[in-house]
Design an enzyme around this catalytic site. Structure first.
Site, short mmCIF file in Angstrom:
data_model
loop_
_atom_site.label_atom_id
_atom_site.label_comp_id
_atom_site.label_asym_id
_atom_site.label_seq_id
_atom_site.Cartn_x
_atom_site.Cartn_y
_atom_site.Cartn_z
N ASN A 8 -6.54 7.21 -40.80
CA ASN A 8 -6.46 7.59 -39.38
C ASN A 8 -5.83 6.41 -38.65
O ASN A 8 -6.47 5.39 -38.43
CB ASN A 8 -7.87 7.88 -38.85
CG ASN A 8 -7.85 8.33 -37.40
OD1 ASN A 8 -6.82 8.28 -36.73
ND2 ASN A 8 -9.00 8.76 -36.92
N ARG A 127 -4.53 11.71 -40.60
CA ARG A 127 -4.79 12.40 -39.33
C ARG A 127 -3.58 12.22 -38.42
O ARG A 127 -3.14 11.08 -38.19
CB ARG A 127 -6.03 11.81 -38.67
CG ARG A 127 -6.25 12.42 -37.31
CD ARG A 127 -7.47 11.87 -36.63
NE ARG A 127 -7.66 12.56 -35.38
CZ ARG A 127 -7.98 11.96 -34.24
NH1 ARG A 127 -8.15 10.65 -34.20
NH2 ARG A 127 -8.13 12.65 -33.14
N HIS A 216 -8.99 17.95 -31.26
CA HIS A 216 -10.27 17.92 -32.00
C HIS A 216 -10.37 19.10 -32.96
O HIS A 216 -11.46 19.51 -33.34
CB HIS A 216 -11.49 17.98 -31.05
CG HIS A 216 -11.66 16.78 -30.18
ND1 HIS A 216 -12.08 16.90 -28.87
CD2 HIS A 216 -11.50 15.47 -30.42
CE1 HIS A 216 -12.15 15.69 -28.32
NE2 HIS A 216 -11.81 14.80 -29.25
N ARG A 277 -11.64 9.75 -19.09
CA ARG A 277 -10.66 10.76 -18.66
C ARG A 277 -11.31 11.72 -17.67
O ARG A 277 -12.45 12.11 -17.84
CB ARG A 277 -10.15 11.55 -19.87
CG ARG A 277 -9.14 10.79 -20.69
CD ARG A 277 -8.80 11.52 -21.98
NE ARG A 277 -9.41 10.87 -23.11
CZ ARG A 277 -9.43 11.35 -24.35
NH1 ARG A 277 -8.88 12.51 -24.62
NH2 ARG A 277 -10.01 10.69 -25.33
N GLU A 420 -14.99 14.40 -39.65
CA GLU A 420 -13.56 14.69 -39.65
C GLU A 420 -12.88 14.14 -40.90
O GLU A 420 -11.96 14.76 -41.42
CB GLU A 420 -12.91 14.12 -38.38
CG GLU A 420 -13.29 14.93 -37.14
CD GLU A 420 -12.93 14.23 -35.84
OE1 GLU A 420 -13.69 13.33 -35.44
OE2 GLU A 420 -11.93 14.61 -35.23
#
Ligand code: AMP
Length: 433
Positions: A8, A127, A216, A277, A420
């Protein structure tokens, strides 16, 4: 034994995990960061029982390799009763680029194990955040795929370039095995047009590929399958809402195992209130801030992506800190939690309406897995929708997938730890056979 290496990668760091796929256990994991800075950092953790040298006692060693101006700190801690303890090493050294980073990673495997000769990865899974509308499944990386990922950087300037740097360096480090890209957006490629279309000028939208993509996806897909497994029902029969609440957060409505609605949009900025965010905001606010406060487009980007959400409301971006402050009477922190759960509950209601019938709601990621407060508050007062949380089950800190709804709740509510990396490894393996 079949192993897959999962990578990743960002622009200045990458994480990796070597996963043994027969038992689906992680053999080793690591983080290489501060790439390109004066001094980089690399940590490598070997899981219990797989250490190359079979370390059996706790040691704390500091050594300096003057020739390479490398300082090496090794600390090994006994975490289980197994013959070999989990061991971690950390290094500080200049890591000018991703290629150097992979050399550091290979050295860590050689020195501390497990042996990549014994556990040679059959493939490397990467990823990649943005696959646009082009990628809807795991994809073996070729030069043309690399070009496409590069081309999609326009939609994900903060993410795709770093992934590509990691891919290039990983191919140099492991030239003989297939490399597979797993896209965060891929799971949402099943969104119907009415869910992915923004109501703006259609020509502009087409020319600049403006639509909702969702993110996601790897986590939402993993959790949706795990929830169906938990219920012992085929995923095709189950209507689900998945709440991925981490530092970033998104909600996904899943019908028959397919994403039909999700809260993030063209970028990971839309939707829920997140750590830094804003999530949903009236676009008119941006015009107003530009005209009245003189903020230019880059300043607005930083404001909404890095200086808003919990951080903007309270000065703290970590929900744990916000909860502590709220408990001690801090007004802005109390308001921030109210705003956070108000937005979340609104999405649950909206997706309930889109699905028509909901069988299971699952919480996952840092906040979803750990905060009983957020889980309780997001779903309180929804008894008329058949949603009833059991306070004792919700407060329990048992690890692994678990039910937190009451026995008489028509909708099952679960906590499902996401994984993940494992999902990337599974998809990578299924792609390369
Ligand atoms: P993730 O992005 O999935 O790693 O989630 C990280 C976030 O989870 C952190 O920023 C924390 O705010 C949040 N988190 C972790 N544990 C808790 C907890 N017990 N209560 C509230 N938030 C938590």
């Amino acid at each position: 034994m079949t192993a897959v290496l999962v990578v990743n990668s960002g622009s200045s760091s990458f994480k990796y995990q070597l996963i043994e796929m027969d038992s689906e256990t992680t053999l080793a994991s690591g983080l290489v960061e501060r790439i390109g800075e004066l001094m980089g950092q690399a940590s490598h953790t070997v899981m219990a029982g797989v250490s190359r040298t079979g370390v059996t006692e706790t040691v704390d060693v500091s050594a300096a390799d003057a020739a390479a101006s490398v300082s090496l700190h090794t600390s090994v801690s006994l975490v289980t009763e197994t013959p070999y303890p989990e061991s971690s090493t950390e290094r500080e050294l200049p890591i000018p680029d991703h290629t150097a980073g992979f050399a550091v990673m290979l050295e860590a495997f050689r020195e501390h194990g497990p042996s990549l000769v014994e556990h040679v990865p059959v493939a490397v899974g990467h990823r990649v955040v943005h696959g646009g509308a082009r990628f809807h499944e795991p994809t073996v990386i070729t030069e043309s795929v690399e070009r496409d990922i590069d081309e999609l950087s326009g939609l994900a300037p903060l993410h795709n370039p770093g992934a590509l740097q990691g891919i290039t360096a990983a191919i140099e480090a492991f030239p003989a095995v297939p490399h597979v890209a797993i896209f965060d957006t891929a799971f949402h490629q099943t969104l119907p047009p009415e869910a992915f279309t923004y109501a703006i000028n259609a020509d502009l939208a087409e020319r600049f590929r403006i639509r909702r993509y969702g993110f996601h996806g790897t986590s939402h897909g993993f959790v949706a399958r795990a929830a169906a497994e938990y219920l012992e029902r085929p995923v095709e029969d189950v209507n689900q809402i998945v709440l991925h609440l981490g530092n970033g957060g998104s909600v996904c409505a899943v019908r028959a195992g397919r994403s039909v609605e999700t809260s993030m949009g063209m970028t990971p900025l839309e939707g829920l209130v997140m750590g830094t965010r804003s999530g949903d905001i009236d676009p008119g606010v941006l015009f107003h801030l530009h005209r009245r406060a003189g903020l230019d487009v880059d300043e607005l980007d930083v404001l909404l992506n890095r200086g808003s959400g919990l951080l903007g409301l309270t000065g703290r971006g970590d929900l744990r800190d916000v909860i502590v402050a709220a408990d001690s009477g801090d007004g802005p922190s109390q308001l921030a939690i109210d705003v956070y759960v108000h937005r979340l509950k609104g999405y649950v209601g909206s997706y309930y309406a889109q699905l028509g019938r909901v069988d299971v709601i699952s919480f996952t990621a840092g906040v979803g897995e750990n905060s009983a407060l957020v889980r309780a508050r997001a779903l309180e007062g929804l008894e008329a929708l058949g949603i009833r949380i059991d306070p004792e089950r919700n407060a329990s800190r048992v690890r692994g997938p678990r039910r937190i709804s009451a026995d008489d709740s028509a909708v099952t509510v679960l906590v499902i730890p996401t994984n993940e990396e494992l999902e990337i490894a599974r998809q990578t393996l299924s792609k390369v056979g």
